[in-house]
Enzyme design. Structure first.
Site, PDB file in Angstrom:
ATOM      1  N   CYS A   1       0.810  -1.224   0.000  1.00 51.60           N
ATOM      2  CA  CYS A   1       0.000   0.000   0.000  1.00 51.60           C
ATOM      3  C   CYS A   1       0.843   1.272   0.000  1.00 51.60           C
ATOM      4  CB  CYS A   1      -0.948  -0.001   1.185  1.00 51.60           C
ATOM      5  SG  CYS A   1      -2.077  -1.393   1.126  1.00 51.60           S
TER       6      CYS A   1
ATOM      7  N   ASN B   1      -9.971  -0.693  -1.235  1.00 53.47           N
ATOM      8  CA  ASN B   1      -8.518  -0.554  -1.120  1.00 53.47           C
ATOM      9  C   ASN B   1      -7.864  -1.177  -2.357  1.00 53.47           C
ATOM     10  OD1 ASN B   1      -5.826  -0.655  -0.487  1.00 53.47           O
ATOM     11  ND2 ASN B   1      -6.093  -1.602   1.525  1.00 53.47           N
TER      12      ASN B   1
ATOM     13  N   HIS C   1      -3.608   7.079   1.667  1.00 56.20           N
ATOM     14  CA  HIS C   1      -3.949   5.728   1.206  1.00 56.20           C
ATOM     15  C   HIS C   1      -5.349   5.371   1.710  1.00 56.20           C
ATOM     16  CE1 HIS C   1      -3.923   1.532   0.407  1.00 56.20           C
ATOM     17  NE2 HIS C   1      -3.818   1.180   1.679  1.00 56.20           N
TER      18      HIS C   1
HETATM   19  O1  UT7 Z   1      -3.978  -1.265   3.301  1.00 56.52           O
HETATM   20  C1  UT7 Z   1      -3.261  -2.250   3.976  1.00 56.52           C
HETATM   21  C2  UT7 Z   1      -3.459  -2.130   5.379  1.00 56.52           C
HETATM   22  N1  UT7 Z   1      -4.713  -2.699   5.762  1.00 56.52           N
HETATM   23  C3  UT7 Z   1      -5.433  -2.039   6.606  1.00 56.52           C
HETATM   24  O2  UT7 Z   1      -5.082  -0.944   6.969  1.00 56.52           O
HETATM   25  C4  UT7 Z   1      -6.640  -2.732   7.179  1.00 56.52           C
HETATM   26  C5  UT7 Z   1      -6.657  -2.538   8.664  1.00 56.52           C
HETATM   27  N2  UT7 Z   1      -7.772  -3.151   9.353  1.00 56.52           N
HETATM   28  C6  UT7 Z   1      -9.035  -2.708   9.232  1.00 56.52           C
HETATM   29  O3  UT7 Z   1      -9.336  -1.858   8.430  1.00 56.52           O
HETATM   30  C7  UT7 Z   1     -10.068  -3.271  10.199  1.00 56.52           C
HETATM   31  O4  UT7 Z   1      -9.428  -3.945  11.236  1.00 56.52           O
HETATM   32  C8  UT7 Z   1     -11.108  -4.203   9.532  1.00 56.52           C
HETATM   33  C9  UT7 Z   1     -12.026  -3.400   8.617  1.00 56.52           C
HETATM   34  C10 UT7 Z   1     -10.416  -5.290   8.755  1.00 56.52           C
HETATM   35  C11 UT7 Z   1     -11.973  -4.841  10.611  1.00 56.52           C
HETATM   36  O5  UT7 Z   1     -12.619  -3.827  11.401  1.00 56.52           O
HETATM   37  P1  UT7 Z   1     -12.636  -3.924  12.980  1.00 56.52           P
HETATM   38  O6  UT7 Z   1     -13.429  -2.788  13.478  1.00 56.52           O
HETATM   39  O7  UT7 Z   1     -11.214  -4.054  13.436  1.00 56.52           O
HETATM   40  O8  UT7 Z   1     -13.453  -5.229  13.201  1.00 56.52           O
HETATM   41  P2  UT7 Z   1     -13.019  -6.511  14.036  1.00 56.52           P
HETATM   42  O9  UT7 Z   1     -11.968  -7.262  13.315  1.00 56.52           O
HETATM   43  O10 UT7 Z   1     -12.793  -6.090  15.442  1.00 56.52           O
HETATM   44  O11 UT7 Z   1     -14.336  -7.331  13.992  1.00 56.52           O
HETATM   45  C12 UT7 Z   1     -15.520  -6.916  14.673  1.00 56.52           C
HETATM   46  C13 UT7 Z   1     -16.591  -7.955  14.451  1.00 56.52           C
HETATM   47  C14 UT7 Z   1     -16.119  -9.362  14.763  1.00 56.52           C
HETATM   48  O12 UT7 Z   1     -17.210 -10.064  15.330  1.00 56.52           O
HETATM   49  P3  UT7 Z   1     -17.325 -10.277  16.910  1.00 56.52           P
HETATM   50  O13 UT7 Z   1     -16.077 -11.021  17.304  1.00 56.52           O
HETATM   51  O14 UT7 Z   1     -17.392  -8.888  17.494  1.00 56.52           O
HETATM   52  O15 UT7 Z   1     -18.575 -11.052  17.062  1.00 56.52           O
HETATM   53  C15 UT7 Z   1     -15.816  -9.943  13.409  1.00 56.52           C
HETATM   54  O16 UT7 Z   1     -15.932 -11.337  13.373  1.00 56.52           O
HETATM   55  O17 UT7 Z   1     -16.977  -7.947  13.074  1.00 56.52           O
HETATM   56  C16 UT7 Z   1     -16.857  -9.278  12.540  1.00 56.52           C
HETATM   57  N3  UT7 Z   1     -16.499  -9.190  11.139  1.00 56.52           N
HETATM   58  C17 UT7 Z   1     -17.389  -9.017  10.162  1.00 56.52           C
HETATM   59  N4  UT7 Z   1     -18.719  -8.908  10.182  1.00 56.52           N
HETATM   60  C18 UT7 Z   1     -19.343  -8.717   9.014  1.00 56.52           C
HETATM   61  C19 UT7 Z   1     -15.259  -9.229  10.593  1.00 56.52           C
HETATM   62  N5  UT7 Z   1     -15.331  -9.074   9.263  1.00 56.52           N
HETATM   63  C20 UT7 Z   1     -16.650  -8.949   8.962  1.00 56.52           C
HETATM   64  C21 UT7 Z   1     -17.356  -8.765   7.768  1.00 56.52           C
HETATM   65  N6  UT7 Z   1     -18.697  -8.632   7.836  1.00 56.52           N
HETATM   66  N7  UT7 Z   1     -16.748  -8.662   6.592  1.00 56.52           N
END
Ligand code: UT7
Length: 328
Positions: free
Chosen positions: A112, A282, A252
Site C-alpha cells: 500500500c 482498497n 492511502h
Molecule cells: O492497506 C493495507 C493495510 N490494511 C489495513 O489498513 C486494514 C486494517 N484493518 C481494518 O481496516 C479493520 O481492522 C477491519 C475493517 C479489517 C476490521 O474492522 P474492525 O473494526 O477491526 O473489526 P473486528 O476485526 O474487530 O471485527 C468486529 C466484528 C467481529 O465479530 P465479533 O467477534 O465482534 O462477534 C468480526 O468477526 O466484526 C466481525 N467481522 C465481520 N462482520 C461482518 C469481521 N469481518 C466482517 C465482515 N462482515 N466482513
C-alpha cells in the site's frame, strides 16, 4: 534538480461489485462494511484482464494528457504486488504495449506504500540529472489474490491503477520532502504466504488457500493508525507547516477510520481530505494515484497548492510525501 508531476491519469476496470453482491457470497452486510471501512463498492477486473492491462490504459492516458510520445519516456516504474507474472516485469509488458522503445524500468513491491516508494524512487532518478521523463504507475488487481469465502479480507479490496509523469524543473518546488519507513517485523500480519520461493505452488498449497492474501485486521489497523498519523505529523513539523497550510491531504484508502484519525492528528479539516474509498475500496498501490488524478480532474488541486500524501501497508511499509503542485 527538483522533480514535478506534469500529468496524472487513472483507470479502473468496468465491472463494479457492490457490498450487496458480497452479502450473497459471505456472512457480511452492506451496513457492516460501510460503517467499519467506508466502502460501498469496488471495481474488479474482468476474466481476461490483468495488472498490465490496467497499467497500459493509464500509460496511454498519461502520454495523451501530457502530449508526450512513447519514445520520450526514459523509465517506467510500476508499483504493484499483483504483477501479471514474476517474470517478465509488468513494466516490460507496458513498455512493449505503449512502444516506449527508449525506456527501461522495473516493478517495485511495497504494497500500500508502493506509490510513495515509486514517487521517491522516480524523484531520485530525476535529481541525478540523467533522466527527463519518468512514468510512475501504482496498480493492483487485488481480486486476483482474494479468497471470496474469507469475509475478513474479501470485502476490503478492489482493483485499479493510477499514475503520473515526473519531470525535472528549475522553477518550481515540486516534490519537496519525503519520509519512508519499513519494519519487516510486521510481515506476518498481512501476507500472501504461497507462490514465492518460500512456498512454491503445489496442489496442497492451492487446496490450503496459501496463494490468497490474509491479514490480522485488528493488528494492522492499530499499526496503520499510529504509523500514518505519526509520519504525517512529522513531515509537517520538519517543514514548519501546520494542517492549515495543507491544501489537500491524499491518504492511502484502506479504511475511512484510519484516514480520519491521521487527518485529526494533523489538524487537517475534513473538507481538505481526499476520500474515494467508498467507490473503489482498497486498491493497494493504486489508491493514491487514483485519488490524485480524481482531485486534479475535479479541480480540487490547483497550481500553488501544498499536497500531503501518506500511506501504510504490508511489510510493514509506510511514509509521507509533501509536494507543491505546479504542472505548467
Ligand atoms: O492497506 C493495507 C493495510 N490494511 C489495513 O489498513 C486494514 C486494517 N484493518 C481494518 O481496516 C479493520 O481492522 C477491519 C475493517 C479489517 C476490521 O474492522 P474492525 O473494526 O477491526 O473489526 P473486528 O476485526 O474487530 O471485527 C468486529 C466484528 C467481529 O465479530 P465479533 O467477534 O465482534 O462477534 C468480526 O468477526 O466484526 C466481525 N467481522 C465481520 N462482520 C461482518 C469481521 N469481518 C466482517 C465482515 N462482515 N466482513
Amino acid at each position: 534538480m527538483n522533480t514535478k508531476i506534469t500529468s496524472t491519469a487513472h483507470y479502473v476496470p468496468e465491472r463494479v461489485m457492490t457490498n450487496f453482491e458480497l452479502e450473497s457470497m459471505v456472512d457480511t452486510s452492506d451496513e457492516w462494511i460501510r460503517t467499519r471501512t467506508g466502502i460501498s463498492q469496488r471495481h474488479i477486473i474482468g476474466e481476461n484482464e490483468a495488472t498490465s492491462d490496467l497499467s497500459t490504459r493509464v500509460a496511454e492516458r498519461l502520454l495523451e494528457k501530457g502530449g508526450i510520445s512513447p519514445e520520450e519516456i526514459d523509465i517506467i516504474i510500476i508499483s504493484t504486488v499483483t504483477p501479471d507474472h514474476f517474470a517478465p516485469s509488468t513494466a516490460a509488458i507496458v513498455q512493449n504495449n505503449i512502444g516506449a522503445k527508449n525506456a527501461w524500468g522495473f516493478d517495485l513491491s511495497a504494497a500500500c506504500s508502493g506509490y510513495l516508494y515509486g514517487l521517491e524512487t522516480g524523484r531520485q532518478f530525476i535529481s541525478s540529472g540523467k533522466y527527463q521523463k519518468i512514468m510512475v504507475i501504482g496498480v493492483d488487481s487485488m481480486t486476483s489474490i482474494l479468497d471470496f469465502t474469507d469475509r475478513d479480507t474479501c470485502v476490503l479490496f478492489g482493483d485499479g491503477a493510477g499514475g503520473a509523469i515526473l519531470e525535472p524543473t528549475d522553477n518550481s518546488i515540486g516534490i519537496f520532502d519525503s519520509i519512508l519507513h519499513m519494519d519487516g517485523s510486521g510481515g506476518n500480519y498481512l501476507i500472501v504466504p504461497g507462490g514465492g520461493s518460500r512456498m512454491p505452488a503445489t496442489v496442497e498449497s492451492v487446496k490450503d488457500k496459501k496463494h490468497f492474501i490474509r491479514q490480522d485486521g485488528k493488528k494492522v489497523f492499530k499499526f496503520a493508525v499510529k504509523g500514518m498519523a505519526d509520519v504525517s505529523e512529522r513531515i509537517l513539523n520538519q517543514n514548519n507547516l501546520s494542517g492549515d497550510d495543507i491544501s489537500l491531504f491524499i491518504p492511502h484508502q484502506a479504511n475511512k477510520r484510519i484516514i480520519d484519525a491521521a487527518a485529526k492528528r494533523c489538524n487537517i479539516s475534513p473538507e481538505k481530505v481526499m476520500i474515494n474509498i467508498d467507490r473503489y475500496g482498497n486498491t493497494t498501490a493504486g489508491t493514491i494515484p487514483i485519488a490524485m488524478n480524481e482531485a486534479v480532474e475535479s479541480g480540487r488541486i490547483k497550481d500553488g497548492d501544498t499536497i500531503l500524501l501518506a500511506a501504510f501497508g504490508a511489510g510493514f511499509t509506510w511514509g509521507s510525501i509533501l509536494l507543491k503542485w505546479e504542472t505548467s
